[in-house]
Each structure stands twice: as C-alpha cells, then as structure tokens.
Design a protein around this motif. Structure first.
Motif, PDB file in Angstrom:
ATOM      1  N   UNK A 183      10.410   3.548  10.887  1.00  0.00           N
ATOM      2  CA  UNK A 183       9.098   3.444  11.521  1.00  0.00           C
ATOM      3  C   UNK A 183       8.328   4.756  11.452  1.00  0.00           C
ATOM      4  N   UNK A 184       9.033   5.867  11.652  1.00  0.00           N
ATOM      5  CA  UNK A 184       8.376   7.177  11.558  1.00  0.00           C
ATOM      6  C   UNK A 184       7.828   7.412  10.168  1.00  0.00           C
ATOM      7  N   UNK A 185       8.588   7.010   9.155  1.00  0.00           N
ATOM      8  CA  UNK A 185       8.139   7.176   7.786  1.00  0.00           C
ATOM      9  C   UNK A 185       6.883   6.373   7.489  1.00  0.00           C
ATOM     10  N   UNK A 186       6.830   5.140   7.976  1.00  0.00           N
ATOM     11  CA  UNK A 186       5.646   4.311   7.740  1.00  0.00           C
ATOM     12  C   UNK A 186       4.419   4.895   8.419  1.00  0.00           C
ATOM     13  N   UNK A 187       4.573   5.353   9.650  1.00  0.00           N
ATOM     14  CA  UNK A 187       3.420   5.898  10.373  1.00  0.00           C
ATOM     15  C   UNK A 187       2.938   7.213   9.780  1.00  0.00           C
ATOM     16  N   UNK A 188       3.889   8.091   9.389  1.00  0.00           N
ATOM     17  CA  UNK A 188       3.460   9.438   9.023  1.00  0.00           C
ATOM     18  C   UNK A 188       4.174  10.067   7.852  1.00  0.00           C
ATOM     19  N   UNK A 189       4.779   9.259   6.977  1.00  0.00           N
ATOM     20  CA  UNK A 189       5.436   9.819   5.799  1.00  0.00           C
ATOM     21  C   UNK A 189       4.468  10.574   4.904  1.00  0.00           C
ATOM     22  N   UNK A 190       4.967  11.476   4.053  1.00  0.00           N
ATOM     23  CA  UNK A 190       4.099  12.369   3.276  1.00  0.00           C
ATOM     24  C   UNK A 190       3.375  11.660   2.139  1.00  0.00           C
ATOM     25  N   UNK A 191       2.340  12.322   1.651  1.00  0.00           N
ATOM     26  CA  UNK A 191       1.605  11.776   0.508  1.00  0.00           C
ATOM     27  C   UNK A 191       2.463  11.741  -0.750  1.00  0.00           C
ATOM     28  N   UNK A 192       3.318  12.750  -0.903  1.00  0.00           N
ATOM     29  CA  UNK A 192       4.179  12.838  -2.093  1.00  0.00           C
ATOM     30  C   UNK A 192       5.641  12.924  -1.658  1.00  0.00           C
ATOM     31  N   UNK A 193       6.292  11.772  -1.446  1.00  0.00           N
ATOM     32  CA  UNK A 193       7.681  11.787  -0.997  1.00  0.00           C
ATOM     33  C   UNK A 193       8.625  12.295  -2.073  1.00  0.00           C
ATOM     34  N   UNK A 194       9.826  12.637  -1.647  1.00  0.00           N
ATOM     35  CA  UNK A 194      10.821  13.169  -2.580  1.00  0.00           C
ATOM     36  C   UNK A 194      11.194  12.162  -3.651  1.00  0.00           C
ATOM     37  N   UNK A 195      11.208  10.888  -3.290  1.00  0.00           N
ATOM     38  CA  UNK A 195      11.603   9.831  -4.226  1.00  0.00           C
ATOM     39  C   UNK A 195      10.707   8.618  -4.040  1.00  0.00           C
ATOM     40  N   UNK A 196      10.278   8.015  -5.124  1.00  0.00           N
ATOM     41  CA  UNK A 196       9.573   6.743  -5.053  1.00  0.00           C
ATOM     42  C   UNK A 196       8.109   6.862  -4.697  1.00  0.00           C
ATOM     43  N   UNK A 197       7.488   5.713  -4.411  1.00  0.00           N
ATOM     44  CA  UNK A 197       6.045   5.687  -4.141  1.00  0.00           C
ATOM     45  C   UNK A 197       5.728   6.198  -2.742  1.00  0.00           C
ATOM     46  N   UNK A 198       4.457   6.458  -2.502  1.00  0.00           N
ATOM     47  CA  UNK A 198       4.000   6.817  -1.162  1.00  0.00           C
ATOM     48  C   UNK A 198       4.150   5.604  -0.250  1.00  0.00           C
ATOM     49  N   UNK A 199       4.574   5.832   0.981  1.00  0.00           N
ATOM     50  CA  UNK A 199       4.801   4.754   1.942  1.00  0.00           C
ATOM     51  C   UNK A 199       4.221   5.063   3.314  1.00  0.00           C
ATOM     52  N   UNK A 200       3.791   6.333   3.567  1.00  0.00           N
ATOM     53  CA  UNK A 200       3.313   6.750   4.878  1.00  0.00           C
ATOM     54  C   UNK A 200       1.809   6.662   5.017  1.00  0.00           C
ATOM     55  N   UNK A 201       1.336   6.135   6.143  1.00  0.00           N
ATOM     56  CA  UNK A 201      -0.102   5.925   6.346  1.00  0.00           C
ATOM     57  C   UNK A 201      -0.811   7.242   6.636  1.00  0.00           C
ATOM     58  N   UNK A 202      -0.468   7.877   7.754  1.00  0.00           N
ATOM     59  CA  UNK A 202      -1.120   9.123   8.169  1.00  0.00           C
ATOM     60  C   UNK A 202      -0.262  10.287   7.689  1.00  0.00           C
ATOM     61  N   UNK A 203      -0.472  10.687   6.440  1.00  0.00           N
ATOM     62  CA  UNK A 203       0.489  11.544   5.739  1.00  0.00           C
ATOM     63  C   UNK A 203       0.501  12.993   6.209  1.00  0.00           C
ATOM     64  N   UNK A 204      -0.424  13.372   7.108  1.00  0.00           N
ATOM     65  CA  UNK A 204      -0.402  14.722   7.674  1.00  0.00           C
ATOM     66  C   UNK A 204      -0.416  14.703   9.202  1.00  0.00           C
ATOM     67  N   UNK A 205      -0.156  13.555   9.795  1.00  0.00           N
ATOM     68  CA  UNK A 205      -0.096  13.489  11.253  1.00  0.00           C
ATOM     69  C   UNK A 205       1.132  14.240  11.762  1.00  0.00           C
ATOM     70  N   UNK A 206       1.077  14.668  13.006  1.00  0.00           N
ATOM     71  CA  UNK A 206       2.219  15.315  13.651  1.00  0.00           C
ATOM     72  C   UNK A 206       3.117  14.235  14.245  1.00  0.00           C
ATOM     73  N   UNK A 207       4.397  14.304  13.953  1.00  0.00           N
ATOM     74  CA  UNK A 207       5.336  13.289  14.413  1.00  0.00           C
ATOM     75  C   UNK A 207       6.097  13.805  15.631  1.00  0.00           C
ATOM     76  N   UNK A 208       6.027  13.036  16.701  1.00  0.00           N
ATOM     77  CA  UNK A 208       6.802  13.284  17.916  1.00  0.00           C
ATOM     78  C   UNK A 208       7.812  12.141  18.051  1.00  0.00           C
TER      79      UNK A 208
END
Length: 440
Positions: free
Chosen positions: A222-247
């Motif tokens: 769930x954390x990845x979907x909400x705020x995963x990075x624009x350029x993940x280590x592997x595979x396609x982008x999956x995060x919506x808010x790619x620069x949000x702060x995750x708590x």
C-alpha cells in the motif's frame, strides 16, 4: 488463528457474521466534558483510569498493562475486559448516561481479496499466480517483466507504468505530492526496500511485540502504491505521489490483524504529525446489512478533519458478485471517512468490492484501481495483489497531489476536488460512488 483475540461468530440480525472481539469496550466520552463521563464510570462501574495518552504518544504499553486507557485527543476510552457484576454495572452506567456511548472492541483486518473467499483465514498472503511464477523462476521476489505481462490484455501496456497509474492519469501530471505527508496505517513497511528506504519520514509500531518492519507485505504494498518513486529499482512505475513523504503506523500485526485500540492509537499518532495531510487505511471489518456506523471511528475522523487531515479507507472485499453483495465495512462506512471501491482493468467493478447498501454514510465515495495491482513487497520485492486495499492508496496518492497543488486547501476542499475530478464509468453510485479518481 492466534490466541491473542477471542472469536465470536455472530448470526443475529443486524450483526455481521464472524466478528472477532477482544473483550474490551470502547467508550465515547462527551467531547465538551470528558471528565464527567470518566467520573461516572469510576463511581458507578468501578472503572479507574490507568493512563491518559496524549497526542502523538503510544498506548501500546498501557494497553498491555491493563486498566482503562484514555486517548485524550480523541475523547475515547478503552476499558479493559470486565466480567460478571462489573460488566453489568458498566453497561448500566453507559445506558443511563446520555453523554456516554460504548462499542465492543473488534479486530479488523487488511482488505485484500482473500477476505471474500476465506473470511477466517485472513491474510497469510494473497499469492497472485504471476508473482508465484516469478519467485519460482528467479527465487528472489523481484518481478521480471517478461514473465509478468499486464493482466488487462492488449488494452494496457505496463512497460513504463502500471495500468492503475495510467487509468487515474497519474502518468500525465507534473504533480508529485512533494511536501505532502501520507500516513499508511497498516502492517508496517519493508524499511530496507530500495524504493522506499529514503522516502519515510516517521515510522512507529502500535502492535505489541512487533517492530514496524513489515512481516506480512500488505503495508509495504500500500505504501508503494501511494508514494512509490518515479523510477523504481525494478520494473514499471507504480507509485502515485512519487515525492510525497511517507509516514508509517503499524497497526496490524504480521498476520494482518489489529484491534480497534491499536488502530485508534495509530490515528491518534498520525493526527499529531504536522506534515501528514492524508491518512490511508486499507483495513476494515464486515458489517451487516442495515447496520449503522461506528461512532468511535466517526469521532476520530472528525477530529482529523478539524486538524486538516482526511482519512481514506477501503470499502471492503466481502462481496461475491453478482449474486452476493455486502455493505461497505467499518470504518469506511463512517460519514467523515472516504470509502473507496475497487475497479478492474476493464473498468468494471471488482467482484469482491463492497457496495453502498447501508444509509447514514455507508456508501462508496470513490473508486480506484484494485485488481492485479503491482507494487512493492517485503524483502525488497514486488507483487501483484487485488482488493479495495489496493484501490485505497491510489486515492490517497491523488489527494496528496491535490494538496501539493493547493497547500492551503482544507480537507473539505480536497474532498470536493476529488469528487469533482472523477471519471464517470457509468457504474452504479452504490458500487463506484462519483467514479474513478483522476490526477489533476
């Protein structure tokens, strides 16, 4: 099944089946004069307060030690399990005191598709066939895109971004959620995941005896979907808010289960974090047709709104469409919580997604992508999951984008923008609310 909680299968009219209780009671105190209610509980039911928990503090140790715990900022008391005459006295006190309301403390669960098929075997891990194949071939949990084509068929190519991000137009906006805090209340997070390690601002566990590190995987997903990075280590982008702060607040155990007290403790913490604007809760419990909402969670949600934060929660996965529709679960059914239903890649409602069948806030507000969703997983990996749990962080991410766009917006304004900006899928309002969320 753990011995930590008792299990009661309820079949009475108006009560959902297979409801799990802890034996404790939740007491809603008068918001203007909480002391009067506590005095009544003490003088007439022998309930004494062991600990007052202030905003931002944790009740985890106090709950373990027993006694009554009061979350002062929420105006909610968690009363230890009582039996016999004291139990009767507690009920009589609440019934005769207009300013007090009580609910039995329940155990809630992560909202993945497994709940619908196996309601008492919660979340040992919903293992999607593609992820299983990848892990057998590679042996390391990493997704090899040549082995994991998008389940949507020719309509979607996931070479660059997941179908969900494309469907909500997250790939078309320049907004990133920068400067906006999103709190994930779930099973914790893989703190060492290469995509998430440098994104977390704060993390804390409210689960007794368990660290915040995610031994389940659901919270990491769930954390990845909400705020995963624009350029993940592997595979396609999956995060919506790619620069949000995750708590991160770990309120569910590594088995995907958590008491109301733990979850309310997590809300109390998230409410005190100045950077948090969005609280994403991919968890819930079933409610019966015709049942009302929890006044306890409604109080918590209203307090969050007053502090400039909005709670977004999963509608639940108890439906088995087309023949067996189940109502939106708690706490998503509260009027002050945004309830999220799940859609499939072909824009139909997911077969497990709960429906807005109950009045007084029990409707679906919005829909998000919730079938075959690729995101982060434990041990640095990735996995595809289905559930309203997966739809919820898509909506949370869009809320973060809107708050980046207008940092001075109130929660009411953000909710209005979320609803106004949806795409009409021509689905019943009871299934998808105003429609599919869209990035601004």
């Amino acid at each position: 099944m753990s011995d930590e909680y008792s299990v009661t299968a309820m079949a009475d009219e108006g009560v959902a089946k297979n409801v799990e209780y802890t034996g404790r009671q939740l007491i809603l105190l008068d918001q203007d004069d909480p002391k009067a209610g506590l005095d009544a509980l003490f003088s007439r039911a022998g309930v004494s307060v062991a600990n007052h928990i202030q905003a931002g503090d944790s009740a985890i140790h106090a709950l373990q030690e027993g006694g009554t715990v009061v979350l002062d900022d929420l105006g909610i008391a968690i009363v230890e399990a009582v039996e016999g005459d004291q139990r009767l006295a507690l009920k009589a006190t609440v019934d005769s005191t207009p300013t007090l309301e009580s609910e039995p403390e329940r155990v809630l669960h992560a909202c993945t598709e497994a709940t619908a098929a196996h309601p008492m075997e919660y979340f040992e891990g919903y293992l999607h066939g593609v992820a299983d194949l990848v892990e057998r071939v590679q042996g390391n949990g990493q997704v090899n895109q040549s082995l994991a084509p998008a389940a949507a068929g020719p309509r979607w190519s996931e070479a660059q971004a997941t179908w969900g991000l494309q469907a909500i137009l997250a790939t078309e906006t320049t907004l990133t959620g920068r400067g906006v805090g999103v709190a994930i209340l779930d099973t914790g997070i893989d703190e060492a995941h290469p995509d998430l390690a440098d994104r977390m601002r704060q993390s804390v566990s409210f689960v007794p005896g368990q660290a915040v590190d995610d031994g389940h995987g659901h919270g990491t997903h769930c954390a990845g979907t909400a705020g995963g990075p624009r350029n993940p280590a592997t595979g396609p982008r999956y995060g919506v808010a790619c620069e949000a702060d995750i708590y991160v607040a770990k309120v569910l155990s590594n088995q995907g289960r958590g008491s109301d007290g733990q979850i309310l403790d997590g809300i109390n913490w998230a409410m005190s974090q100045s950077g948090v604007r969005v609280i994403s809760m991919s968890l819930g419990g079933a409610v019966a047709l015709g049942a009302g909402y929890s006044r306890i969670y409604e109080r918590a949600a209203r307090r969050c709104l007053m502090r400039g934060k909005v709670i977004i929660a999963a509608a639940g996965n108890e439906s088995q469409r087309p023949l067996n529709l189940q109502p939106v679960g708690m706490p998503a059914n509260c009027p002050s919580v945004l309830a999220v239903g799940a859609i499939a890649p072909d824009y139909t409602i997911a077969p497990f997604s709960c429906a807005g069948l109950n009045p007084q806030g029990g409707g679906v507000d919005l829909a998000g992508p919730g079938v075959d969703v690729l995101s982060t997983w434990r041990n640095g990996g990735y996995r595809r999951l289905s559930g309203t749990s997966m739809a919820t962080p898509h909506v949370a991410g869009i809320a973060a984008l809107l708050w980046e766009q207008n940092p001075m917006a109130t929660p009411a304004q953000i909710v209005t923008q979320l609803r106004a900006g949806t795409r009409d899928l021509r689905l019943p309002v009871s299934d998808a609310g105003r429609g599919l969320v869209q990035a601004p």
